[in-house]
Design a protein around this motif. Structure first.
Motif, PDB file in Angstrom:
ATOM      1  N   VAL A 142       0.835  -1.203   0.000  1.00 33.39           N
ATOM      2  CA  VAL A 142       0.000   0.000   0.000  1.00 33.39           C
ATOM      3  C   VAL A 142       0.868   1.250   0.000  1.00 33.39           C
ATOM      4  O   VAL A 142       0.642   2.172  -0.761  1.00 33.39           O
ATOM      5  CB  VAL A 142      -0.968   0.001   1.204  1.00 33.39           C
ATOM      6  N   GLY A 143       1.867   1.304   0.887  1.00 31.76           N
ATOM      7  CA  GLY A 143       2.741   2.469   0.947  1.00 31.76           C
ATOM      8  C   GLY A 143       3.824   2.309   2.002  1.00 31.76           C
ATOM      9  O   GLY A 143       3.616   1.655   3.023  1.00 31.76           O
ATOM     10  N   ASP A 144       4.992   2.928   1.740  1.00 33.56           N
ATOM     11  CA  ASP A 144       6.116   2.827   2.680  1.00 33.56           C
ATOM     12  C   ASP A 144       5.785   3.398   4.057  1.00 33.56           C
ATOM     13  O   ASP A 144       6.344   2.962   5.054  1.00 33.56           O
ATOM     14  CB  ASP A 144       7.339   3.554   2.114  1.00 33.56           C
ATOM     15  N   GLN A 145       4.888   4.372   4.109  1.00 30.00           N
ATOM     16  CA  GLN A 145       4.539   4.982   5.392  1.00 30.00           C
ATOM     17  C   GLN A 145       3.794   4.018   6.312  1.00 30.00           C
ATOM     18  O   GLN A 145       3.628   4.290   7.496  1.00 30.00           O
ATOM     19  CB  GLN A 145       3.712   6.264   5.185  1.00 30.00           C
ATOM     20  N   PHE A 146       3.380   2.856   5.796  1.00 28.56           N
ATOM     21  CA  PHE A 146       2.625   1.886   6.590  1.00 28.56           C
ATOM     22  C   PHE A 146       3.461   0.679   7.001  1.00 28.56           C
ATOM     23  O   PHE A 146       2.933  -0.390   7.261  1.00 28.56           O
ATOM     24  CB  PHE A 146       1.383   1.422   5.815  1.00 28.56           C
ATOM     25  N   GLN A 205       9.351  -4.899  14.933  1.00 29.04           N
ATOM     26  CA  GLN A 205       8.018  -5.484  14.777  1.00 29.04           C
ATOM     27  C   GLN A 205       6.985  -4.487  15.282  1.00 29.04           C
ATOM     28  O   GLN A 205       7.171  -3.859  16.321  1.00 29.04           O
ATOM     29  CB  GLN A 205       7.944  -6.776  15.586  1.00 29.04           C
ATOM     30  N   LEU A 206       5.893  -4.330  14.530  1.00 29.67           N
ATOM     31  CA  LEU A 206       4.814  -3.428  14.940  1.00 29.67           C
ATOM     32  C   LEU A 206       3.777  -4.201  15.747  1.00 29.67           C
ATOM     33  O   LEU A 206       3.434  -5.333  15.404  1.00 29.67           O
ATOM     34  CB  LEU A 206       4.127  -2.825  13.713  1.00 29.67           C
ATOM     35  N   GLN A 207       3.276  -3.576  16.797  1.00 31.56           N
ATOM     36  CA  GLN A 207       2.210  -4.142  17.612  1.00 31.56           C
ATOM     37  C   GLN A 207       1.012  -3.200  17.504  1.00 31.56           C
ATOM     38  O   GLN A 207       1.125  -2.022  17.846  1.00 31.56           O
ATOM     39  CB  GLN A 207       2.642  -4.268  19.082  1.00 31.56           C
ATOM     40  N   LEU A 238      -0.106   0.415  20.592  1.00 36.78           N
ATOM     41  CA  LEU A 238      -0.306  -0.054  21.969  1.00 36.78           C
ATOM     42  C   LEU A 238      -0.502   1.090  22.954  1.00 36.78           C
ATOM     43  O   LEU A 238      -0.978   0.873  24.071  1.00 36.78           O
ATOM     44  CB  LEU A 238       0.868  -0.940  22.401  1.00 36.78           C
ATOM     45  N   ASN A 239      -0.169   2.330  22.546  1.00 29.18           N
ATOM     46  CA  ASN A 239      -0.399   3.498  23.393  1.00 29.18           C
ATOM     47  C   ASN A 239      -1.778   4.105  23.181  1.00 29.18           C
ATOM     48  O   ASN A 239      -2.107   5.119  23.788  1.00 29.18           O
ATOM     49  CB  ASN A 239       0.677   4.554  23.133  1.00 29.18           C
ATOM     50  N   ALA A 298       5.719  -8.121  11.146  1.00 32.75           N
ATOM     51  CA  ALA A 298       7.181  -8.174  11.023  1.00 32.75           C
ATOM     52  C   ALA A 298       7.722  -6.906  10.369  1.00 32.75           C
ATOM     53  O   ALA A 298       7.016  -6.234   9.607  1.00 32.75           O
ATOM     54  CB  ALA A 298       7.578  -9.405  10.204  1.00 32.75           C
ATOM     55  N   PRO A 299       8.987  -6.583  10.647  1.00 37.58           N
ATOM     56  CA  PRO A 299       9.614  -5.410  10.012  1.00 37.58           C
ATOM     57  C   PRO A 299       9.547  -5.515   8.493  1.00 37.58           C
ATOM     58  O   PRO A 299       9.714  -6.594   7.919  1.00 37.58           O
ATOM     59  CB  PRO A 299      11.071  -5.477  10.503  1.00 37.58           C
ATOM     60  N   GLY A 300       9.285  -4.387   7.838  1.00 36.98           N
ATOM     61  CA  GLY A 300       9.246  -4.339   6.386  1.00 36.98           C
ATOM     62  C   GLY A 300       7.918  -4.724   5.770  1.00 36.98           C
ATOM     63  O   GLY A 300       7.741  -4.611   4.566  1.00 36.98           O
TER      64      GLY A 300
END
Length: 193
Positions: A5-9, A15-17, A33-34, A162-164
């Motif tokens: 979709v896009g690099d900003q995502f 790793q994103l949570q 998570l915040n 996962a990253p990337g």
């Protein structure tokens, strides 16, 4: 891997949570998570059959449509809010007969109707399980997982990406799984299965 979709995502290093919460009376939300709002999801209503993912200010990012083709339901993900925008991916059941849910994901550059075509990603969910996994190709490394936070309520998921890997892309795949499950529960003879 390039972003779908896009690099900003996507996150390059870690790793994103994320937390995805389904709401009955308003748009679904995706937060970090915040609790910071990252995305909103507008699911089908009586007048609309598409699923729309927007940014926090309700600007369209992607739209998910389903279509019946050759007695098989395909889901197509497009940029923004129209079928006239670039196709990002096509999603369909891995096989016609399944005991657990398995979906093949073909990026726009990969023709799902070609006999030699292998999926770029695969999504799996056990029938009685509460987690959804996204892996590269068939049987490849798991790149994202959505886990139900509460077993009593199937409305909140913690998503690990996962990253990337593009988290809007991952969310669109999770939404397709949830829409397929709801269609199966509400209309057993529906073509959405």
């Amino acid at each position: 891997m390039a972003a779908v979709v896009g690099d900003q995502f996507r996150s390059a290093q870690e790793q994103l949570q994320l937390v995805y919460e389904r709401n009955t009376w308003s748009s679904d939300t995706v937060t970090d998570l915040n609790g910071r709002l990252l995305l909103k999801v507008k699911r089908p209503t009586f007048s609309a059959t598409d699923v729309l993912i927007t940014d926090p200010s309700s600007r369209p990012i992607v739209v998910i449509y389903h279509e019946l083709k050759n007695f098989r339901t395909n889901w197509k993900v497009f940029r923004e809010q129209s079928r006239d925008t670039p196709l990002l991916c096509t999603v369909r059941k891995s096989s016609r007969i399944q005991f657990s849910l398995s979906l093949d994901v073909f990026l726009a550059s990969n023709n799902p109707d070609s006999d030699s075509s292998e999926p770029d990603f695969q999504v799996k969910k056990e029938v009685l399980g509460s987690s959804i996994e996204v892996s590269r190709g068939r049987g490849g490394a798991v790149v994202a997982r959505a886990e139900a936070i509460s077993l009593l309520s199937n409305t909140r998921y913690q998503i690990s990406v996962a990253p990337g890997i593009d988290y809007v892309f991952v969310l669109s795949l999770i939404l397709i799984v949830k829409e397929k499950e709801e269609a199966r529960q509400t209309a057993p003879s529906s073509n959405l299965r």
